[in-house]
Design a protein around this motif. Sequence first.
Motif, PDB file in Angstrom:
ATOM      1  N   VAL A  63       0.881  -1.344   0.123  1.00  0.00           N
ATOM      2  CA  VAL A  63       0.021   0.080   0.133  1.00  0.00           C
ATOM      3  C   VAL A  63       0.955   1.030  -0.050  1.00  0.00           C
ATOM      4  O   VAL A  63       1.741   1.344   0.739  1.00  0.00           O
ATOM      5  CB  VAL A  63      -0.916  -0.019   1.267  1.00  0.00           C
ATOM      6  N   ARG A  64       0.298   2.133  -0.740  1.00  0.00           N
ATOM      7  CA  ARG A  64       1.430   3.293  -1.108  1.00  0.00           C
ATOM      8  C   ARG A  64       0.716   4.477  -0.437  1.00  0.00           C
ATOM      9  O   ARG A  64      -0.460   4.569  -0.707  1.00  0.00           O
ATOM     10  CB  ARG A  64       1.806   3.468  -2.288  1.00  0.00           C
ATOM     11  N   ASP A  65       1.180   5.297   0.167  1.00  0.00           N
ATOM     12  CA  ASP A  65       0.634   6.671   0.249  1.00  0.00           C
ATOM     13  C   ASP A  65       0.010   7.416  -0.866  1.00  0.00           C
ATOM     14  O   ASP A  65       0.784   7.690  -1.801  1.00  0.00           O
ATOM     15  CB  ASP A  65       1.781   7.821   0.957  1.00  0.00           C
ATOM     16  N   PRO A  66      -1.425   7.736  -0.559  1.00  0.00           N
ATOM     17  CA  PRO A  66      -1.938   8.352  -1.741  1.00  0.00           C
ATOM     18  C   PRO A  66      -1.443   9.782  -2.257  1.00  0.00           C
ATOM     19  O   PRO A  66      -1.418   9.821  -3.388  1.00  0.00           O
ATOM     20  CB  PRO A  66      -3.409   8.698  -1.379  1.00  0.00           C
ATOM     21  N   VAL A  67      -0.801  10.513  -1.479  1.00  0.00           N
ATOM     22  CA  VAL A  67      -0.106  11.534  -1.818  1.00  0.00           C
ATOM     23  C   VAL A  67       0.916  11.473  -2.859  1.00  0.00           C
ATOM     24  O   VAL A  67       1.404  12.083  -3.602  1.00  0.00           O
ATOM     25  CB  VAL A  67       0.490  12.436  -0.452  1.00  0.00           C
ATOM     26  N   LYS A  68       1.510  10.188  -2.505  1.00  0.00           N
ATOM     27  CA  LYS A  68       2.801   9.985  -3.486  1.00  0.00           C
ATOM     28  C   LYS A  68       2.018   9.106  -4.814  1.00  0.00           C
ATOM     29  O   LYS A  68       2.938   9.197  -5.775  1.00  0.00           O
ATOM     30  CB  LYS A  68       3.876   9.192  -2.757  1.00  0.00           C
ATOM     31  N   TRP A  69       1.163   8.231  -4.356  1.00  0.00           N
ATOM     32  CA  TRP A  69       0.804   7.348  -5.474  1.00  0.00           C
ATOM     33  C   TRP A  69      -0.104   8.056  -6.726  1.00  0.00           C
ATOM     34  O   TRP A  69      -0.068   8.063  -7.880  1.00  0.00           O
ATOM     35  CB  TRP A  69      -0.301   6.154  -4.945  1.00  0.00           C
ATOM     36  N   LEU A  70      -1.177   9.031  -6.113  1.00  0.00           N
ATOM     37  CA  LEU A  70      -2.142   9.576  -7.130  1.00  0.00           C
ATOM     38  C   LEU A  70      -1.207  10.403  -8.275  1.00  0.00           C
ATOM     39  O   LEU A  70      -1.659  10.451  -9.313  1.00  0.00           O
ATOM     40  CB  LEU A  70      -2.980  10.719  -6.294  1.00  0.00           C
ATOM     41  N   PRO A  71      -0.226  11.354  -7.979  1.00  0.00           N
ATOM     42  CA  PRO A  71       0.559  11.988  -9.055  1.00  0.00           C
ATOM     43  C   PRO A  71       0.968  10.861 -10.277  1.00  0.00           C
ATOM     44  O   PRO A  71       0.953  10.947 -11.406  1.00  0.00           O
ATOM     45  CB  PRO A  71       1.578  12.644  -8.582  1.00  0.00           C
ATOM     46  N   SER A  72       1.563   9.713  -9.562  1.00  0.00           N
ATOM     47  CA  SER A  72       2.231   9.012 -10.530  1.00  0.00           C
ATOM     48  C   SER A  72       0.987   7.942 -11.337  1.00  0.00           C
ATOM     49  O   SER A  72       1.109   7.614 -12.413  1.00  0.00           O
ATOM     50  CB  SER A  72       2.789   7.777  -9.778  1.00  0.00           C
ATOM     51  N   ALA A  73      -0.144   7.620 -10.575  1.00  0.00           N
ATOM     52  CA  ALA A  73      -1.291   7.175 -11.163  1.00  0.00           C
ATOM     53  C   ALA A  73      -1.973   7.989 -12.213  1.00  0.00           C
ATOM     54  O   ALA A  73      -2.368   7.628 -13.211  1.00  0.00           O
ATOM     55  CB  ALA A  73      -2.373   6.593  -9.985  1.00  0.00           C
ATOM     56  N   PHE A  74      -2.035   9.387 -12.016  1.00  0.00           N
ATOM     57  CA  PHE A  74      -2.485  10.129 -12.725  1.00  0.00           C
ATOM     58  C   PHE A  74      -1.745  10.123 -14.200  1.00  0.00           C
ATOM     59  O   PHE A  74      -2.270  10.409 -15.177  1.00  0.00           O
ATOM     60  CB  PHE A  74      -2.692  11.558 -12.243  1.00  0.00           C
ATOM     61  N   THR A  75      -0.524  10.215 -13.841  1.00  0.00           N
ATOM     62  CA  THR A  75       0.516  10.430 -15.043  1.00  0.00           C
ATOM     63  C   THR A  75       0.111   9.007 -15.984  1.00  0.00           C
ATOM     64  O   THR A  75       0.161   9.202 -17.151  1.00  0.00           O
ATOM     65  CB  THR A  75       1.929  10.272 -14.773  1.00  0.00           C
ATOM     66  N   GLN A  76       0.131   8.012 -15.400  1.00  0.00           N
ATOM     67  CA  GLN A  76       0.118   6.511 -15.996  1.00  0.00           C
ATOM     68  C   GLN A  76      -1.383   6.404 -16.712  1.00  0.00           C
ATOM     69  O   GLN A  76      -1.566   6.040 -17.946  1.00  0.00           O
ATOM     70  CB  GLN A  76       0.219   5.615 -14.989  1.00  0.00           C
ATOM     71  N   TRP A  77      -2.444   6.643 -15.938  1.00  0.00           N
ATOM     72  CA  TRP A  77      -3.853   6.204 -16.393  1.00  0.00           C
ATOM     73  C   TRP A  77      -4.827   7.550 -16.590  1.00  0.00           C
ATOM     74  O   TRP A  77      -5.754   7.366 -17.118  1.00  0.00           O
ATOM     75  CB  TRP A  77      -4.642   5.550 -15.403  1.00  0.00           C
ATOM     76  N   GLY A  78      -4.277   8.520 -16.568  1.00  0.00           N
ATOM     77  CA  GLY A  78      -5.031   9.904 -17.094  1.00  0.00           C
ATOM     78  C   GLY A  78      -4.178  10.393 -18.137  1.00  0.00           C
ATOM     79  O   GLY A  78      -4.856  11.249 -19.101  1.00  0.00           O
ATOM     80  N   LEU A  79      -2.824  10.178 -18.602  1.00  0.00           N
ATOM     81  CA  LEU A  79      -1.999  10.777 -19.541  1.00  0.00           C
ATOM     82  C   LEU A  79      -1.504   9.831 -20.431  1.00  0.00           C
ATOM     83  O   LEU A  79      -1.732   9.864 -21.659  1.00  0.00           O
ATOM     84  CB  LEU A  79      -1.000  11.962 -18.958  1.00  0.00           C
ATOM     85  N   TYR A  80      -0.589   8.975 -19.726  1.00  0.00           N
ATOM     86  CA  TYR A  80       0.160   7.917 -20.565  1.00  0.00           C
ATOM     87  C   TYR A  80      -1.042   7.122 -21.280  1.00  0.00           C
ATOM     88  O   TYR A  80      -0.723   6.666 -22.408  1.00  0.00           O
ATOM     89  CB  TYR A  80       1.186   7.264 -19.826  1.00  0.00           C
ATOM     90  N   HIS A  81      -1.946   6.580 -20.644  1.00  0.00           N
ATOM     91  CA  HIS A  81      -3.083   5.778 -21.175  1.00  0.00           C
ATOM     92  C   HIS A  81      -4.248   6.565 -21.033  1.00  0.00           C
ATOM     93  O   HIS A  81      -4.558   6.418 -19.675  1.00  0.00           O
ATOM     94  CB  HIS A  81      -2.947   4.452 -20.523  1.00  0.00           C
TER      95      HIS A  81
END
Length: 254
Positions: A63-81
Amino acid sequence: DLDDEQLKSAAKDFAAFLRSQSSLNGTVAFMMSNEGLFGPVQKISPFLKALQNEVELKLIAYVRDPVKWLPSAFTQWGLYHKQQKGPLQRFPERARTLIGQYNGIKGWVEGFSDILDIRKHDTTIDVVQDFAAETLLRAAFNSRYDQEVFPDRFSNLVLPPRRKVADLEDLVELCFRQEEIESIIEERRPLFEFMRDRLGPEFDFLTGETEPKAMPDPDKLQKRLIDYLVEITFLQAERIKRLENQMLELRKDQ
């Protein structure tokens, strides 16, 4: 896609296969890792319950801190894909959907606490900063389409000069301005309180760091974009030259 009884049968078949491998090469421990298993805990439960009766089973989740995970997830699933129809969503809108991934933890804790080991995941790699230039180019590409856009489409296609070129300043704001992250997490306070209370203070994501990281330096981004564009230009020139040569050979044959 199997029903409950088929899942139980599959667990027995899977265990039999593991035993056959153990007899063949002496392996005594097997690991199955797939992030796709985190969400559908209710669906996969019959398989795991049946497997638990066949082998010594241990579950490990990170489990990852959402403060650190959300920016990465946004890049992956909002922009990259790009997963959604319509224009690219800005961080506050997309992050409110992505944070729903944390709902899966309740099912694992409530259903498998006796064999579950939950660990806090962290990384020193700033994925957003590391791939910022490529992220901007992919965001510029994906913003041209209304439908879902898989990453390989950017990799395999040449941008057609048919539409208005996206303003990179606007894209920098969309990709890297991640305001409202504190309120996004606060909206899911009961879930994160559950995680804190059941998993311990190490998983208290409601206190501590809440400020998103600073936006990438626009001057450095611009220079890195030029590096990418130069390389893309050379690759396109080589492709065009090969096509021209092929066309000349075809005309000679005619």
